[in-house]
Design an enzyme around this catalytic site. Structure first.
Site: not given
Ligand code: NAD
Length: 422
Positions: A70, A75, A99, A104, A111, A368
């Site tokens: 839409h 992203k 989100k 906004d 994804k 972003s």
């Molecule tokens: P990342 O890979 O940098 O870090 C993930 C961490 O989780 C690592 O330290 C890993 O060792 C740990 N981990 C993995 N499996 C695990 C388990 N079973 N139990 C405990 N710890 C565990 O990832 P991230 O970018 O920090 O993303 C984390 C979450 O945040 C995800 O759900 C992602 O979709 C969400 N997210 C990330 C961003 C971003 O900008 N990076 C933005 C929005 C949402």
């Protein structure tokens, strides 16, 4: 419209997201067809491609789901994980649409994921695999500055984004906007200052904001000050590390436990996050960190007594199985979908306050957006107006001094005169 499964049926991540949308749709009195149209993922690409690794051919599987066009571009991050599947990617793409709408930011939701354990490959191998995956996405129209713009997620970071941008540039050497094909790039390669820590920073801001609402804080059964709150955080990756660091260093909260893959690191006095992070980088685990206890049962970490629980790792961590045992008063969903639909209902019954993912972790996509705009405009924020702003402030202050006869201190002068920059 997705119907609630019967009691013994396990709810998938996508079903969980859809069921939460059903709940919101009821409040808005939307008809079933409209709800289904909102929930449905518009397209999903699955690719399989071979890469020669250490003399042998390996075939990799990846996805890119587009939930809603839409608004364009769509992203959403690209994750590298050993257990990902299409259901998960579709759920995450839908969360991105919701989100972006909530904060906004004018993007549709998408994804991507690659089924891989990145720890099993060295840098050059990951580079080659990422390059091949990116070619597949570009060739099928699932990666471009105007159509579909990935970002980092679980298991990916600036490095992978730089590789993707490079591949796009190789395939589209005349596209002047090539840098805008991904966000979360290193600053020297078209990224923007603050993107790396943006999601964790957003988590901090959301919690700070919550504590500005005394009634909500009281309802959650928490003390009125954020300082001194006992926090358990799951995942010390990009989101978890930055959130934990800011909350402890800047707000005086105590991070009493960090839950990682292979166990929980505990120190009731509060962990030094930067020291733990450096230790983990060096030893590949937090186990053995001086002065703290380490328990191998990471699941038990979620059930520890604490004030605030911040799941910042994976989806479906709090389910119907453990929701009844959670002791936190406030849960802040920093990861995407860490609480399943049925667990959410249990937490509600138990009066545990939940701050939802689509709001809590929206800082990443917000910054972003700034990076994408900066790449398209080909000029850094503030570059045109900074000098003008500074001169105008200098004139105002000179006039103020002349009219009042008072002298403004150097520190105040510098603080007021400094123009906007990135
Ligand atoms: P990342 O890979 O940098 O870090 C993930 C961490 O989780 C690592 O330290 C890993 O060792 C740990 N981990 C993995 N499996 C695990 C388990 N079973 N139990 C405990 N710890 C565990 O990832 P991230 O970018 O920090 O993303 C984390 C979450 O945040 C995800 O759900 C992602 O979709 C969400 N997210 C990330 C961003 C971003 O900008 N990076 C933005 C929005 C949402």
């Amino acid at each position: 419209m997705t119907h609630p499964p019967d009691k013994n049926q396990k709810i998938s991540f996508r079903q969980s997201v859809d069921l939460m949308v059903n709940r919101a749709a009821k409040v808005l009195h939307l008809d079933a067809g409209t709800v289904q149209a909102i929930q449905t993922c518009q397209s999903v690409l699955q690719v399989r491609f071979p890469v020669r690794i250490r003399g042998k051919v390996e075939v990799f599987t990846g996805w890119r789901a587009v939930h809603s066009t839409h608004l364009l571009p769509v992203k959403g991050g690209i994750r590298y994980a050993p257990t990902v599947d299409q259901d998960e990617v579709e759920a995450l793409a839908a969360l991105m649409s919701y989100k972006c709408a909530l904060v906004d930011v004018p993007f549709g939701g998408s994804k991507g994921a690659l089924l891989i354990d990145p720890r099993k490959y060295d840098r050059d191998e990951l580079h080659e695999i990422t390059h091949r995956f990116t070619i597949e996405l570009i060739q099928k129209g699932f990666l471009s500055p105007a159509g579909n713009v990935p970002a980092p997620d679980l298991g990916t970071g600036q490095r992978e984004m730089a590789w993707m941008a490079d591949t796009y540039k190789q395939m589209h050497p005349n596209d002047i906007n090539h840098l805008a094909c991904v966000t979360g790039k290193p600053v020297q390669l078209g990224g923007i200052v603050g993107r790396v820590e943006a999601t964790g920073r957003g988590v901090q801001y959301v919690i700070q904001e919550f504590f500005r609402h005394a009634e909500d804080v009281h309802m959650a059964g928490l003390n009125s000050e954020l300082a001194g709150q006992r926090i358990v955080i799951q995942g010390l990756g990009n989101v978890g590390y930055h959130a934990a660091r800011f909350l402890s260093e800047e707000d005086g909260a105590r991070i009493i436990a960090i839950i990682e893959r292979h166990g929980v690191l505990i120190d009731e006095r509060g962990l030094d996050i930067d020291a733990v992070y450096r230790y983990k980088l060096e030893h590949k685990s937090a186990e053995g960190f001086p002065g703290a206890r380490f328990h191998k049962d990471s699941g038990a970490g979620l059930e520890m007594a604490c004030d605030i629980l911040i799941p910042a790792a994976l989806e479906n961590q709090i389910t119907a199985i453990n929701a009844g045992r959670i002791q936190a008063k406030l849960i802040v969903e920093a990861a995407n979908g860490p609480i399943s639909y049925d667990a959410d209902a249990i937490l509600r019954e138990r009066n545990i306050t939940v701050l939802p993912d689509i709001f809590v972790n929206a800082g990443g996509v917000t910054v972003s957006y700034f990076e994408w705009i900066r790449n398209l405009s080909h000029i850094g924020f503030g570059r045109m107006e900074r000098r003008h702003d500074e001169l105008r402030s200098q004139r105002h202050l000179a006039l103020l001094e002349e009219l009042t006869g008072a002298k403004i201190t150097d520190a105040a002068y510098r603080g007021i005169v400094q123009g906007t920059n990135e």
